[in-house]
Structure formats: C-alpha cells, structure tokens
Design a protein around this motif. Structure first.
Motif, short mmCIF file in Angstrom:
data_model
loop_
_atom_site.label_atom_id
_atom_site.label_comp_id
_atom_site.label_asym_id
_atom_site.label_seq_id
_atom_site.Cartn_x
_atom_site.Cartn_y
_atom_site.Cartn_z
N THR A 1 12.16 -4.33 -9.52
CA THR A 1 11.60 -3.05 -9.14
C THR A 1 10.14 -2.95 -9.55
OG1 THR A 1 13.78 -2.09 -9.50
CG2 THR A 1 11.96 -0.56 -9.20
N ASN A 2 9.83 -3.40 -10.77
CA ASN A 2 8.43 -3.36 -11.23
C ASN A 2 7.52 -4.14 -10.29
OD1 ASN A 2 9.38 -1.94 -13.36
ND2 ASN A 2 8.83 -3.45 -14.93
N ALA B 1 4.25 5.45 -10.65
CA ALA B 1 5.00 4.22 -10.85
C ALA B 1 4.47 3.45 -12.06
CB ALA B 1 4.92 3.35 -9.60
N MET C 1 12.18 4.68 -9.63
CA MET C 1 11.20 3.70 -9.15
C MET C 1 11.41 3.42 -7.66
SD MET C 1 9.10 2.35 -11.48
CE MET C 1 8.96 1.01 -12.66
N THR C 2 12.66 3.29 -7.27
CA THR C 2 12.99 3.02 -5.87
C THR C 2 12.55 4.16 -4.97
OG1 THR C 2 14.90 1.70 -6.55
CG2 THR C 2 14.88 2.49 -4.28
N ARG D 1 1.39 5.66 -6.82
CA ARG D 1 1.09 4.44 -7.57
C ARG D 1 0.89 4.75 -9.05
NH1 ARG D 1 -3.04 3.12 -4.90
NH2 ARG D 1 -2.02 1.84 -3.31
N TYR E 1 8.84 3.95 -4.59
CA TYR E 1 8.52 2.82 -3.72
C TYR E 1 8.76 3.16 -2.25
CZ TYR E 1 8.89 -1.80 -1.56
OH TYR E 1 8.75 -2.88 -0.74
N ARG E 2 9.91 3.78 -1.97
CA ARG E 2 10.23 4.13 -0.58
C ARG E 2 9.27 5.18 -0.03
NH1 ARG E 2 16.91 4.45 -0.56
NH2 ARG E 2 17.27 2.25 -1.06
N PHE F 1 6.20 5.58 -1.06
CA PHE F 1 4.93 4.86 -0.88
C PHE F 1 4.93 4.09 0.43
CE2 PHE F 1 2.08 1.28 -1.38
CZ PHE F 1 0.97 1.83 -2.00
N GLN F 2 6.02 3.39 0.71
CA GLN F 2 6.13 2.62 1.96
C GLN F 2 6.10 3.53 3.17
OE1 GLN F 2 5.31 -0.47 0.72
NE2 GLN F 2 6.61 -1.16 2.41
N LYS G 1 7.94 -4.87 -7.15
CA LYS G 1 7.80 -4.17 -5.87
C LYS G 1 6.71 -3.12 -5.95
CE LYS G 1 12.53 -4.54 -4.07
NZ LYS G 1 13.74 -3.75 -3.71
N LEU G 2 6.73 -2.34 -7.00
CA LEU G 2 5.79 -1.24 -7.11
C LEU G 2 4.38 -1.73 -7.42
CD1 LEU G 2 8.19 1.19 -8.88
CD2 LEU G 2 6.98 1.68 -6.77
#
Length: 254
Positions: free
Chosen positions: A248-249, A230, A195-196, A227, A199-200, A202-203, A251-252
């Motif tokens: 984590t959830n 995730a 997940m991290t 997305r 997220y990273r 995606f960012q 954040k995404l």
C-alpha cells in the motif's frame, strides 16, 4: 411455568437454583427471568445471580448471543459490552452473515443503553468508549465495502484514530497508546483501508476528464491534499512503530 413452581418446593436452595438455571437454559424461556415469578420466592439479587450463572455457562459453551441476553437481564452491563467488544473485534473487517447479525445486535444494544443510561452505570467506562469506536469502525468498513468512499473517509476522519492533518498527529499518536487491544488488533486493516481509499480517490482525480483551467487547478489541489494525507499516514504508522502490510505504501508513493 408449572415446572418452575415445582422447583420452588425444593428446600435446598443451591439445588433449587441449579435446577432453575438448567430449566431456563434447556427451554430457552428467558422471559421467566424477566417476570416476577422468581422474585415471589427469592430476592431480586438471588434471581439475578441465577441469571449470571446461566450467562457464564452460555459464554463458556460459545453461545455468546445467549450470554449477552442473560447478562443484560441480570443488569451485568459490563459483561454485555465486554462480549460485544470481543465479537465485533473478531468480525470487524470481513463481511459475513455472522458479522451482519452481530452488527444488528450491537446496534440494538447501543440504542437501548443510550436510551436507558446503562452506559453511565458501567464499572469500566473505557469499555463503553471502546464499544462506541468499534461500532463506528463497523460503519467505516461497511461504507468501504459498499464503495461509498467519501462516507468511509468522513467516518474514519471523525473518529480521530489516524491523523489527516499535521495538527492531529501528536494527538493520534498519544491516543493509539491508550486504545484497547480489541481495536489495536484491527489497526493494520484500518490503516490499509484508509490508504486504499486515498489511493482510489487519487486515481479517480488523476483519470478525470478536465475541460477548464479552473477545474484542472481544483484537481491538482485535491490530488496534492490526498498525497499529503497519504504521506502523513505513512509517517504516523512509522511513529507508532506499526508495520504496514502489503504494498500500500508503494502504491501511494507512486
């Protein structure tokens, strides 16, 4: 070697074998067990039995690396893989010197057993499959810790432990139920780390400087894919009734 010759003068076999085992553990001259020195005076199976007893005593004393070497000498491959699985499971996610040492050790075991066909001799083939998964998860976490997110994502995707497409979801749910406890106990970290990574990435796309309409379209496509992956991962974690720790959830979702 002279001491060994004296021990063979002992008539009581049980006493003799105990002293041979103690001699090997005390001197750590494990090559004694690899030579023909023992089999000149006893059967191969008797020599292996002494080695197995020494291995079990080492394991009970917490000397797991010594135990693995001795079990390997005794051709007790299931015990070797069992200890390796347990050690990898305990050390999988947190970088440390002990983790690095066991990673190198298990890589040596994997290379040797693949080359010599020892995996095919396991009484419990499932333990060999678990060992292979744990070794690849080690590679996954190494790549993540070193910032090689694409490599980490490729490794975890190739393992097919968690779904990256709707078509993989049912397969991964069924597979999760069959995973060994040494893997399942690390599953929260596998999910959160994946997940991290999503997220990273995606960012990274979100903050990317775009200079053309085509590049913007590609970025939006990549962000939408991340997305969706995730969201699928969160659905999957709910379907296997696996509780995700941390935020984590959230954040995404944002």
């Amino acid at each position: 070697r002279e001491a060994l010759e004296y021990l063979f003068l002992i008539r009581d076999e049980s006493v003799r074998d105990k002293w041979i085992k103690d001699l090997v553990l005390h001197t750590r001259e494990f090559d004694i067990l690899q030579t023909n020195a023992l089999t000149k005076f006893m059967s191969v199976e008797s020599a292996r039995q002494i080695t197995r007893i020494a291995a079990h005593e080492s394991q009970e004393s917490g000397l797991n690396e010594t135990a693995v070497m001795l079990f390997d000498l005794a051709n007790s491959y299931d015990e070797v893989i069992s200890i390796c699985n347990r050690q990898l499971s305990q050390l999988l996610t947190v970088p440390s010197k002990e983790r690095d040492d066991w990673a190198a050790f298990c890589t040596t075991v994997a290379d040797k057993y693949t080359r010599t066909g020892c995996f095919s001799e396991l009484r419990n083939p499932a333990s060999g499959e678990t060992f292979a998964i744990l070794c690849r998860l080690l590679t996954f976490f190494n790549a993540f810790n070193e910032g090689r997110l694409d490599d980490a994502l490729e490794e975890i995707s190739g393992l097919r432990l968690i779904p990256f497409s709707e078509q993989e979801k049912d397969f991964c749910i069924d597979r999760f139920r069959t995973l060994d406890e040494t893997i399942r106990r690390n599953f929260a970290e596998v999910l959160v780390t994946t997940m991290t990574i999503l997220y990273r990435k995606f960012q990274s796309f979100k903050t990317m400087v775009i200079r053309s309409a085509a590049a913007e379209s590609e970025r939006q496509t990549c962000m939408a894919s991340l997305r969706q992956q995730a969201q699928l991962l969160m659905t999957f974690s709910g379907m296997i009734r696996f509780r995700m720790p941390g935020d984590t959830n959230a954040k995404l979702l944002h």
